[in-house]
Write an enzyme that holds these catalytic residues in place. Structure first.
Site, short mmCIF file in Angstrom:
data_model
loop_
_atom_site.label_atom_id
_atom_site.label_comp_id
_atom_site.label_asym_id
_atom_site.label_seq_id
_atom_site.Cartn_x
_atom_site.Cartn_y
_atom_site.Cartn_z
N GLN A 25 0.78 -1.10 0.01
CA GLN A 25 -0.10 0.07 -0.05
C GLN A 25 0.80 1.33 -0.04
O GLN A 25 2.21 1.32 0.38
CB GLN A 25 -0.91 -0.14 1.21
CG GLN A 25 -0.19 -0.09 2.76
CD GLN A 25 -1.17 -0.81 3.59
OE1 GLN A 25 -2.18 -0.96 3.67
NE2 GLN A 25 -0.33 -1.34 4.56
N ASP A 83 -7.57 -5.14 13.66
CA ASP A 83 -7.40 -3.64 13.23
C ASP A 83 -7.03 -3.70 11.95
O ASP A 83 -5.85 -3.63 11.67
CB ASP A 83 -6.42 -2.95 14.39
CG ASP A 83 -6.59 -1.70 14.01
OD1 ASP A 83 -7.34 -1.07 13.36
OD2 ASP A 83 -5.47 -0.70 14.56
N SER A 84 -8.09 -3.50 10.99
CA SER A 84 -7.38 -3.52 9.57
C SER A 84 -8.05 -2.47 8.75
O SER A 84 -9.04 -1.74 9.26
CB SER A 84 -8.22 -4.85 9.01
OG SER A 84 -9.43 -4.76 8.85
#
Length: 288
Positions: free
Chosen positions: A33, A159-160
């Site tokens: 990313q 937690d994405s």
């Protein structure tokens, strides 16, 4: 995207928010990313992944406290905790604030997020990286969950990013089935499910997938200023339905024993209990 001295975040195609930039600290394209960290005028330091705000120093406590303290205190005796994602280290820090936690394993797929968080957002994790109870793995959370021993964890915290791109696989039926297998008898899993005023489909579809592997599925809410659009939902899936009905006074007792009472800025026993009482526009997305 930076325009003059502003960063513009487009959230829902036709709606977004913008931050005035004091100083850009990092901009990097990892294997997974685009990562940007900058100093803002209003929110302290901010991290974006693929142009979407993940965390700000100003309001991270809201999200991190609710994502962590609610499941651990609802369980009441969580000693082994698995964290998927959360590369900034904030969830790891809050998990390790619980004195009864014996082991916290954090699996983050993108090592660049951890590295940049340590360098530019050191206050988020504090000393958690060096806690002997912590095991930090740069790797694929899906593979870890698939291979973990049955009953090896009490709580899983995911937690994405939203269920697109690198985060998509963390919202599948297979993932929840494997999570149910690795959880102990009273185990539970929580994960972010977006802002239902704008992302109702995400909450609805994710809940249906969780329900195939867990006896009790629901959601609870937190008001995170940076995640615009109203309440943010945190998805809940547990093997024991009683865990989301723990009275505030019992939650208070558990928090005192865990050593976190009085150390929070958003979470309280009363907010914990109330967070499961949802407005109808949110609850309607959780119907079987």
């Amino acid at each position: 995207m930076t325009t003059d001295s502003w960063v513009n975040e487009t959230l829902y195609a036709a709606w977004g928010q913008r931050f005035r930039v004091v100083r850009e600290l990092a901009r990097e394209k990892s294997d997974f990313q685009d990562i940007m960290v900058f100093e803002s005028e209003t929110h302290g330091r901010v991290m974006l992944l693929d142009g979407v705000v993940q965390i700000t120093e100003a309001d991270e406590f809201v999200y991190q406290e609710m994502l962590t303290h609610v499941p651990l205190l609802a369980h009441g005796d969580a000693r082994r905790v698995l964290i998927i994602g959360a590369g900034d280290g904030g969830v790891l820090r809050r998990v390790l604030e619980h004195r009864n936690v014996e082991k916290a394993v954090m699996v983050e797929i993108d090592g660049a997020v951890i590295r940049l968080a340590k360098q530019h957002l050191p206050g988020i994790a504090g000393d958690a990286w060096n806690d002997p109870r912590a095991e930090v793995i740069v790797g694929d959370g899906i593979d870890y969950v698939r291979q973990a021993e049955p009953g090896s964890f009490d709580v899983v915290i995911v937690d994405s990013t939203d269920p697109i791109g690198v985060g998509e696989v963390l919202f599948t039926e297979e993932f929840y089935a494997n999570a149910a297998r690795l959880l102990s008898e009273r185990g539970l899993i929580v994960n972010q499910c977006g802002v239902p005023f704008m992302q109702a489909d995400e909450l609805r579809e994710t809940n249906l997938r969780r329900a195939k592997s867990f006896a009790d599925t629901w959601a609870y809410v937190a008001a995170v200023p940076t995640y615009v659009g109203g309440y943010m939902t945190l998805g809940w899936a547990a093997k024991d339905a009683s865990l989301r009905a723990v009275p505030a006074e019992e939650v208070r007792r558990r928090a005192q024993a865990a050593g976190i009472l009085g150390r929070t800025r958003y979470w309280t026993p009363e907010i914990h209990a109330a967070a499961f009482h949802l407005p109808p526009y949110i609850a309607e997305n959780l119907s079987p």
